[in-house]
Design a protein around this motif. Structure first.
Motif, short mmCIF file in Angstrom:
data_model
loop_
_atom_site.label_atom_id
_atom_site.label_comp_id
_atom_site.label_asym_id
_atom_site.label_seq_id
_atom_site.Cartn_x
_atom_site.Cartn_y
_atom_site.Cartn_z
N ILE A 1 0.81 -1.17 0.27
CA ILE A 1 -0.22 -0.43 0.14
C ILE A 1 0.55 1.96 -0.31
CG2 ILE A 1 -1.93 1.03 1.12
CD1 ILE A 1 -2.58 -1.83 2.32
N VAL A 2 0.01 2.28 -0.09
CA VAL A 2 1.75 3.17 -1.20
C VAL A 2 1.08 4.73 -0.62
CG1 VAL A 2 2.64 5.13 -2.58
CG2 VAL A 2 3.34 2.30 -2.60
N LEU B 1 -6.32 8.21 4.59
CA LEU B 1 -6.02 6.94 4.71
C LEU B 1 -5.04 5.68 5.77
CD1 LEU B 1 -5.30 4.42 1.51
CD2 LEU B 1 -2.81 5.27 2.07
N GLU C 1 -15.48 5.01 -3.34
CA GLU C 1 -16.11 5.86 -5.05
C GLU C 1 -15.30 4.14 -5.21
OE1 GLU C 1 -14.87 9.00 -6.46
OE2 GLU C 1 -15.75 10.35 -4.94
N GLY D 1 -12.91 2.71 -6.78
CA GLY D 1 -11.13 2.49 -7.39
C GLY D 1 -10.10 3.18 -6.32
N VAL D 2 -10.70 3.59 -5.19
CA VAL D 2 -10.01 4.21 -4.05
C VAL D 2 -9.47 2.82 -3.87
CG1 VAL D 2 -11.53 5.94 -4.11
CG2 VAL D 2 -12.63 3.47 -2.62
N LYS E 1 -11.04 -0.02 -1.67
CA LYS E 1 -11.38 -0.87 -0.40
C LYS E 1 -11.70 -2.08 -1.28
CE LYS E 1 -15.99 0.43 -2.92
NZ LYS E 1 -15.26 1.15 -3.50
N GLU E 2 -10.65 -2.72 -1.84
CA GLU E 2 -10.89 -4.56 -1.27
C GLU E 2 -9.23 -4.43 -0.36
OE1 GLU E 2 -10.80 -6.40 -5.38
OE2 GLU E 2 -12.68 -4.94 -5.57
N ILE E 3 -8.52 -4.17 0.10
CA ILE E 3 -7.13 -3.84 0.23
C ILE E 3 -7.74 -4.09 2.22
CG2 ILE E 3 -5.24 -2.85 1.53
CD1 ILE E 3 -5.10 -1.19 -1.10
N ARG F 1 -5.46 13.52 -2.23
CA ARG F 1 -4.78 12.31 -1.45
C ARG F 1 -3.32 13.48 -1.42
NH1 ARG F 1 -5.82 6.21 -1.54
NH2 ARG F 1 -7.72 5.77 -1.53
N PHE G 1 3.29 2.22 -10.10
CA PHE G 1 2.80 2.19 -10.67
C PHE G 1 4.04 2.47 -12.02
CE2 PHE G 1 -1.03 3.34 -9.55
CZ PHE G 1 -0.93 1.48 -8.11
N ARG H 1 -7.79 2.57 -9.20
CA ARG H 1 -7.53 2.46 -10.35
C ARG H 1 -6.70 2.95 -11.60
NH1 ARG H 1 -11.79 0.26 -9.98
NH2 ARG H 1 -11.23 -1.46 -8.76
N1 LIG Z 1 -3.00 3.09 -1.73
C1 LIG Z 1 -3.06 2.37 -2.63
N2 LIG Z 1 -1.76 1.49 -2.71
C2 LIG Z 1 -0.93 0.63 -3.67
N3 LIG Z 1 -2.32 0.46 -4.48
C3 LIG Z 1 -3.57 1.09 -4.44
C4 LIG Z 1 -3.22 1.83 -3.59
N4 LIG Z 1 -4.76 1.50 -3.35
C5 LIG Z 1 -5.97 0.40 -4.10
N5 LIG Z 1 -4.55 0.10 -5.16
C6 LIG Z 1 -4.64 -0.90 -6.18
O1 LIG Z 1 -5.62 -0.19 -7.19
C7 LIG Z 1 -6.82 -1.15 -7.48
C8 LIG Z 1 -8.07 -0.71 -7.37
O2 LIG Z 1 -8.16 -0.97 -6.33
P1 LIG Z 1 -9.70 -1.99 -5.39
O3 LIG Z 1 -9.34 -2.21 -4.35
O4 LIG Z 1 -9.54 -2.55 -6.46
O5 LIG Z 1 -10.08 -0.73 -5.30
P2 LIG Z 1 -12.41 -0.49 -5.28
O6 LIG Z 1 -12.43 -1.97 -5.25
O7 LIG Z 1 -12.25 0.25 -4.17
O8 LIG Z 1 -13.03 -0.09 -6.60
C9 LIG Z 1 -6.16 -2.19 -7.16
O9 LIG Z 1 -5.59 -2.40 -8.61
C10 LIG Z 1 -5.31 -1.94 -6.12
O10 LIG Z 1 -4.34 -2.76 -6.14
#
Ligand SMILES: Nc1ncnc2c1ncn2[C@@H]1O[C@H](COP(=O)(O)OP(=O)(O)O)[C@@H](O)[C@H]1O
Ligand SMILES: [Mg+2]
Length: 417
Positions: free
Chosen positions: A15-16, A22, A44, A46-47, A49-51, A189, A200, A233
């Protein structure tokens, strides 16, 4: 969580970013991880959330049990109940066997319900029940089953609006939302945008084995000002496009115009409808590459064809010998059999120019404007240029062997330059 713990967590999950919002989200995730409280992640698309559910599950007492991520928006309404809660044999047409469903299989583990706002109303009732009592019934069943599952949900829609429109149960919303975690949009951010770009760019350099792209100061300002409707994303996708398409490795504000849409609502690649030297060059380069690969394929095919033809000649000779000997020994029978020698063997067709070979010839005799030798030379030249003359890297980038590259360099006279 102190700063070094936070740092470690970020490293572990790649995570960056240092933005306070964050950090807060990660901090709350770690705090609630050891409990069984339901968590609702709001943010929203692409933020990132799945982390959060991963962090929660991996740091909870359930970490050695199962973890399932289910996208509620992508399962058809007709099957979602049975997918989540299982079904009995013959519960519906096509239900041949019984199924346990996620809530059965994930017992003692964690389920991440992504896009929970998309759940059909009937499913919401079942979900509320399992959340409140740990009980559920399979589709088409009678027996009450027990399960112990921790739920983390996420949504990118306005849940209050969904409730007021009758699309989402208020009681379920409160039950899911015991602990809300807000994921901030990328545009808020600040410098994290630049840090993420760097991450990336590095990932793409590795993925495509090309030198990484960097940004000039004015280009960074463009990224900071842009609204990023697709959030992290989108930044990732755009960095990938730049990494692959850009001729220059250091992009300035002018270059960025080709990748960042003018209309902030649009997530389309900006170059597509806009003329300009750079995009033209990029598209042409892609076309070159495709043609180059095509030509490689055609050459390979032609080689295979020649091999096959040689084999076929050998087989023919062999067959003739066998036929001759057979004829000698069983002449009587042989005369009754239809004489096959004059009939074309299916494989024998290959002895005549095939469609592929005709195409190969056409490509060989292509008009001046499509001179593949020129294209090939240009590609090799560019690949060498980009890799500072390093042939190994250039070959990797072109997806050909070192030896093939060496041959092409000689063929195009590039070694004499
Ligand atoms: N803080 C972060 N540092 C590195 N990669 C991130 C970060 N936040 C999101 N990503 C990357 O961005 C992409 C979208 O994240 P995701 O969790 O799928 O978004 P969401 O579920 O909110 O739509 C993924 O490839 C994820 O690994
Ligand atoms: Mg997602």
């Amino acid at each position: 969580m102190n700063t070094s713990e936070l740092q470690k967590l970020k490293q572990r999950y790649n995570i960056v970013g240092n933005y306070a919002g964050l950090n807060r989200a990660l901090d709350v995730a770690m705090q609630v991880a050891p409990t069984d409280l339901s968590v609702l992640i709001i943010g929203e698309s692409g933020v990132g959330k799945e982390i959060i559910p991963r962090v929660i599950h991996d740091n909870s007492p359930r970490r050695r049990e199962k973890y399932f991520a289910i996208n509620c928006g992508s399962i058809p309404e007709g099957t979602i109940d049975s997918e989540l809660f299982g079904h009995e044999k013959g519960a519906f047409t096509g239900a041949i066997g019984e199924s346990e469903g996620y809530f059965g299989v994930a017992n003692k583990g964690t389920i991440f319900l992504d896009e929970v706002g998309e759940l059909p109303i009937a499913t919401q009732a079942r979900l509320l029940r399992v959340l409140e009592t740990g009980e559920y019934i399979r589709v088409g069943g009678q027996e009450i089953r027990k399960t112990d599952v921790r739920i983390v949900a996420a949504t990118n829609i306005n849940m209050r609006k969904a409730i007021s429109e009758g699309r989402f149960r208020e009681d379920l919303y409160y039950r899911l939302n015991t602990i809300p975690i807000q994921m901030p949009p990328l545009r808020d951010r600040g410098n994290d945008i630049v840090l993420l770009f760097r991450l990336f760019a590095m990932q793409m350099a590795e993925k495509y084995r090309i030198p990484k792209v960097t940004l000039t100061e004015d280009a960074k300002k463009v990224l900071l000002k842009y609204k990023w409707p697709g959030n992290v994303r989108q930044l990732k996708n755009i960095t990938e496009q730049m990494s692959v398409l850009s001729e220059t490795r250091e992009l300035d504000a002018e270059h960025l115009k080709h990748y960042i849409p003018v209309d902030p609502e649009s997530t389309q690649l900006a170059t597509i409808n806009r003329p300009g030297r750079h995009s033209y060059e990029s598209e042409r380069e892609i076309l070159y590459k495709i043609l180059y690969e095509l030509r490689g394929n055609v050459s390979d095919l032609r080689r295979d064809l020649n091999n096959l033809r040689e084999q076929l000649n050998d087989t023919h000779k062999l067959n003739e010998t066998i036929a001759y000997q057979n004829n000698k020994f069983i002449e009587a029978e042989a005369t009754q059999l239809p004489t096959k020698t004059n009939e074309p063997h299916p494989i024998a067709n290959l002895a005549h120019p095939s469609a592929i070979e005709v195409e190969a010839e056409e490509i060989k005799n292509e008009p001046e404007s499509l001179n593949l030798n020129d294209i090939g030379r240009k590609l090799v030249e560019k690949a060498l240029e980009r890799n500072g003359g390093n042939r190994k890297k250039a070959a990797q980038e072109l997806g050909i062997s070192d030896r093939t590259l060496y041959r092409r360099i000689k063929q195009y006279g590039l070694d004499k330059k």
